[in-house]
Design an enzyme around this catalytic site. Structure first.
Site, PDB file in Angstrom:
ATOM      1  N   ASP A  30      30.094  79.617  24.723  1.00  0.00           N
ATOM      2  CA  ASP A  30      31.127  79.647  25.775  1.00  0.00           C
ATOM      3  C   ASP A  30      32.603  79.993  25.394  1.00  0.00           C
ATOM      4  O   ASP A  30      32.945  79.670  24.227  1.00  0.00           O
ATOM      5  CB  ASP A  30      31.247  78.138  26.279  1.00  0.00           C
ATOM      6  CG  ASP A  30      31.852  78.406  27.790  1.00  0.00           C
ATOM      7  OD1 ASP A  30      31.249  77.876  28.995  1.00  0.00           O
ATOM      8  OD2 ASP A  30      33.022  78.603  27.928  1.00  0.00           O
ATOM      9  N   LYS A  35      35.795  73.170  25.907  1.00  0.00           N
ATOM     10  CA  LYS A  35      34.392  72.991  26.140  1.00  0.00           C
ATOM     11  C   LYS A  35      33.428  72.836  25.024  1.00  0.00           C
ATOM     12  O   LYS A  35      32.847  71.774  24.643  1.00  0.00           O
ATOM     13  CB  LYS A  35      33.769  73.937  27.181  1.00  0.00           C
ATOM     14  CG  LYS A  35      33.901  73.555  28.634  1.00  0.00           C
ATOM     15  CD  LYS A  35      33.127  74.690  29.588  1.00  0.00           C
ATOM     16  CE  LYS A  35      33.182  74.573  31.023  1.00  0.00           C
ATOM     17  NZ  LYS A  35      32.591  75.516  31.591  1.00  0.00           N
ATOM     18  N   ASN A 219      17.026  80.384  48.416  1.00  0.00           N
ATOM     19  CA  ASN A 219      18.148  79.436  48.927  1.00  0.00           C
ATOM     20  C   ASN A 219      18.679  79.589  50.215  1.00  0.00           C
ATOM     21  O   ASN A 219      19.319  78.835  51.024  1.00  0.00           O
ATOM     22  CB  ASN A 219      19.534  79.820  47.727  1.00  0.00           C
ATOM     23  CG  ASN A 219      19.581  78.917  46.683  1.00  0.00           C
ATOM     24  OD1 ASN A 219      18.351  78.210  46.477  1.00  0.00           O
ATOM     25  ND2 ASN A 219      20.466  79.090  45.771  1.00  0.00           N
ATOM     26  N   GLY A 268      26.689  72.441  51.692  1.00  0.00           N
ATOM     27  CA  GLY A 268      28.078  72.772  50.673  1.00  0.00           C
ATOM     28  C   GLY A 268      27.313  73.169  49.320  1.00  0.00           C
ATOM     29  O   GLY A 268      26.251  73.285  49.246  1.00  0.00           O
ATOM     30  N   CYS A 271      26.154  76.855  45.439  1.00  0.00           N
ATOM     31  CA  CYS A 271      25.034  77.803  45.704  1.00  0.00           C
ATOM     32  C   CYS A 271      24.842  78.284  47.250  1.00  0.00           C
ATOM     33  O   CYS A 271      24.733  79.552  47.506  1.00  0.00           O
ATOM     34  CB  CYS A 271      23.900  77.275  45.333  1.00  0.00           C
ATOM     35  SG  CYS A 271      24.033  76.920  43.217  1.00  0.00           S
TER      36      CYS A 271
HETATM   37  C1  UDX Z   1      20.506  74.330  45.557  1.00  0.00           C
HETATM   38  C2  UDX Z   1      19.168  74.642  45.421  1.00  0.00           C
HETATM   39  O1  UDX Z   1      18.491  73.321  46.165  1.00  0.00           O
HETATM   40  C3  UDX Z   1      18.630  74.847  44.214  1.00  0.00           C
HETATM   41  O2  UDX Z   1      17.253  74.886  44.217  1.00  0.00           O
HETATM   42  C4  UDX Z   1      19.320  76.095  43.515  1.00  0.00           C
HETATM   43  O3  UDX Z   1      18.850  76.320  42.459  1.00  0.00           O
HETATM   44  C5  UDX Z   1      20.627  76.021  43.688  1.00  0.00           C
HETATM   45  O4  UDX Z   1      21.111  75.655  45.115  1.00  0.00           O
HETATM   46  P1  UDX Z   1      22.289  72.545  45.074  1.00  0.00           P
HETATM   47  O5  UDX Z   1      23.237  73.351  45.501  1.00  0.00           O
HETATM   48  O6  UDX Z   1      22.465  71.993  43.719  1.00  0.00           O
HETATM   49  O7  UDX Z   1      20.915  73.259  45.052  1.00  0.00           O
HETATM   50  O8  UDX Z   1      22.106  71.330  46.136  1.00  0.00           O
HETATM   51  P2  UDX Z   1      20.838  70.972  47.111  1.00  0.00           P
HETATM   52  O9  UDX Z   1      20.344  69.596  46.429  1.00  0.00           O
HETATM   53  O10 UDX Z   1      20.172  72.071  47.619  1.00  0.00           O
HETATM   54  O11 UDX Z   1      22.132  70.647  48.530  1.00  0.00           O
HETATM   55  C6  UDX Z   1      22.859  71.661  49.003  1.00  0.00           C
HETATM   56  C7  UDX Z   1      23.663  71.080  50.295  1.00  0.00           C
HETATM   57  O12 UDX Z   1      22.716  70.609  51.220  1.00  0.00           O
HETATM   58  C8  UDX Z   1      24.298  69.753  49.993  1.00  0.00           C
HETATM   59  O13 UDX Z   1      25.755  69.856  50.745  1.00  0.00           O
HETATM   60  C9  UDX Z   1      23.477  68.647  50.525  1.00  0.00           C
HETATM   61  O14 UDX Z   1      24.190  67.563  51.070  1.00  0.00           O
HETATM   62  C10 UDX Z   1      23.026  69.414  51.705  1.00  0.00           C
HETATM   63  N1  UDX Z   1      21.580  68.888  52.163  1.00  0.00           N
HETATM   64  C11 UDX Z   1      20.494  69.189  51.277  1.00  0.00           C
HETATM   65  C12 UDX Z   1      21.580  68.617  53.467  1.00  0.00           C
HETATM   66  O15 UDX Z   1      22.368  68.590  54.475  1.00  0.00           O
HETATM   67  N2  UDX Z   1      20.325  68.347  53.937  1.00  0.00           N
HETATM   68  C13 UDX Z   1      19.276  68.326  53.153  1.00  0.00           C
HETATM   69  O16 UDX Z   1      18.118  67.716  53.758  1.00  0.00           O
HETATM   70  C14 UDX Z   1      19.270  68.606  51.746  1.00  0.00           C
END
Ligand code: UDX
Length: 449
Positions: A30, A35, A219, A268, A271
């Site tokens: 990095d 870090k 995604n 949110g 990703c």
């Molecule tokens: C996501 C994908 O799940 C993961 O596979 C990819 O590699 C990266 O992006 P992440 O962004 O860490 O992972 O979070 P995730 O658990 O997917 O939740 C994303 C958002 O959706 C959060 O704000 C969560 O609160 C919301 N969410 C998730 C819901 O509102 N309802 C759900 O049922 C699931």
């Protein structure tokens, strides 16, 4: 196998520690010295359940080390994994690839033996071609194959998801590169194979461009699934149905599945918002309309403002309103506030109601949120509480914005005594409506009655 990982963020660090745990010799690179210095002391620079323990273990066994030097890091590496950020352009939302290109340019002259260069960052379709051309142009003697190796780690569950992936997607246009990556993951596949010889992880070999597309498509589909259940929650509020029952009934259909059907204030994180908008941008660049993705983006954005308006409408006629906020992170299990629905709703609240004051608590994200509030110059209107019960003191409304399980233990009776007015806006359906009303509150959830 010696593996180098460029980038020690939410993807690079869990991946590096995971590969070290599999027995590989891993060097994490990095450019941020601060870090690297923390990591060398065994201090994780981000919260991920189980990561600190694994880091300590693999530093002790000598399987993982950290450096700011690309040359030292990639020396003798069979695989170099690029796991740097690809932040969205603030206006067009196009993925900013400067860090990918910078890593490739710095790496190219150092490739003095056959090396597999694996893009783990989420990159627009065709980036692998450009990285390969960049490397060859910079060092025409480089013997390397550039592949796409997308990550599917959920923040907060990255360690689990590394060791228990549904699938490993290898986007390669070369048999040789695919074999190297299969060797790299062999210890993981062996761990995930039961006595009957069935492996819980599927390895899928596809073209590089297909692999780059799979990440965005997966995604965006998950984001669309969440937005669908959020819209169904709005429908339930109007028709008297219960969204929990509807989601449960839907999820029993194996073709739908019961995950990602939990309604909330909108999705949110670093990703889903980024990837849906980047996919929409790429589609328009290629004269293709992805109307479903576009509708998901627009609907998700307006949902957070709608949540804020619901809270604001509960503050009417209150001279100096105080809102107690439970949750700041974009979801439970993480300290990450980037593109957090909670932070977006708070921003709308502060902007639309000049007199409102907030009392906030989050189990893990307080420090990150405080930095964001300081940057926005709003900390004078925010009290940072030590515990979830503190947010109730003299509050008029209690807003639940992040789905932390510990909030389910919130003492409603004690809160009732400490609050000035007694309203709950539960954007995550964490509380039981009947219990909340029995404690004396007026309660509003998502798609429930
Ligand atoms: C996501 C994908 O799940 C993961 O596979 C990819 O590699 C990266 O992006 P992440 O962004 O860490 O992972 O979070 P995730 O658990 O997917 O939740 C994303 C958002 O959706 C959060 O704000 C969560 O609160 C919301 N969410 C998730 C819901 O509102 N309802 C759900 O049922 C699931």
């Amino acid at each position: 196998m010696k593996i180098a990982i460029i980038g020690t963020g939410y993807v690079g660090l869990p991946t590096g520690v995971g590969l070290a745990e599999l027995g590989h010799q891993v060097v994490c690179i990095d450019r941020e010295l601060s870090k690297i210095e923390k990591l060398r002391q065994g201090v994780v620079t981000l919260y991920e359940d189980g990561l600190a323990e694994l880091l300590t273990k693999n530093m002790a066994s000598g399987n993982i080390s950290f450096t700011t030097s690309m040359a030292d890091g990639v020396k003798d590496a069979a695989v170099v994994i690029i796991a740097v950020g690809t932040p969205p352009h603030p206006v067009t939302h196009e993925a900013d690839l400067r860090y990918i290109y910078a890593a490739a340019c710095e790496l190219a002259p150092l490739l003095d033996h056959y090396t597999v260069v694996a893009n783990k960052s989420t990159v627009p379709v065709g980036t692998g071609d450009m990285v390969e051309n960049l490397i060859v142009k910079t060092n025409h003697q480089a013997q390397c194959d550039v592949i796409s190796l997308p990550e599917f780690l959920r923040e907060g569950f990255a360690v689990h998801d590394f060791f228990c992936p549904d699938r490993i997607i290898i986007g390669a246009n070369s048999e040789r590169a695919s074999k190297v990556i299969m060797d790299m993951y062999r210890p993981l596949l062996e761990r995930n194979t039961d006595n009957a010889g069935k492996c819980a992880t599927t390895v899928l070999l596809v073209s590089r461009r297909s692999s780059e597309t799979i990440k965005y498509a997966a995604n965006s589909f998950l984001a669309t699934k969440i937005h669908f259940i959020n819209e169904m929650a709005d429908f339930c509020e109007k028709t008297g149905a219960d969204i929990g029952e509807v989601a449960q009934g839907m999820g029993l259909d194996r073709r739908i599945g019961d995950s990602f059907l939990t309604p909330g204030p909108g999705f949110g994180g670093s990703c889903f918002p980024k990837d849906t908008m980047a996919l929409d941008f790429m589609a328009r660049q290629n004269n293709v309309e992805l109307k479903l993705v576009r509708a998901t983006i627009e609907g998700n954005r307006s949902r957070m403002e709608k949540m804020a308006d619901t809270i604001i409408s509960s503050l009417e006629h209150i001279e100096h309103p105080v809102v107690g906020v439970l949750g700041l992170a974009f979801k439970n299990g993480t300290d990450d506030c980037r593109v957090s629905p909670a932070m977006q709703i708070i921003e709308y609240l502060l902007c639309k109601t000049p007199k409102v004051r907030l009392k906030v608590f989050d189990p893990k994200a307080m420090d990150n949120a405080r930095l964001i509030f300081q940057e926005k110059g709003v900390t004078d209107r925010i009290s940072f509480c030590e515990s979830m019960s503190d947010v109730a003191y003299d509050a008029d409304v209690l807003a639940v914005l992040t789905e932390w399980n510990e909030f389910r233990q919130f003492d409603l009776n004690a809160a009732y005594k400490n609050m000035r007015h007694h309203q709950i806006i539960d954007c995550r359906n964490l509380f039981n409506p009947h219990q909340a009303r029995a404690a004396g509150f007026s309660y509003k959830g998502i798609g429930v009655h």
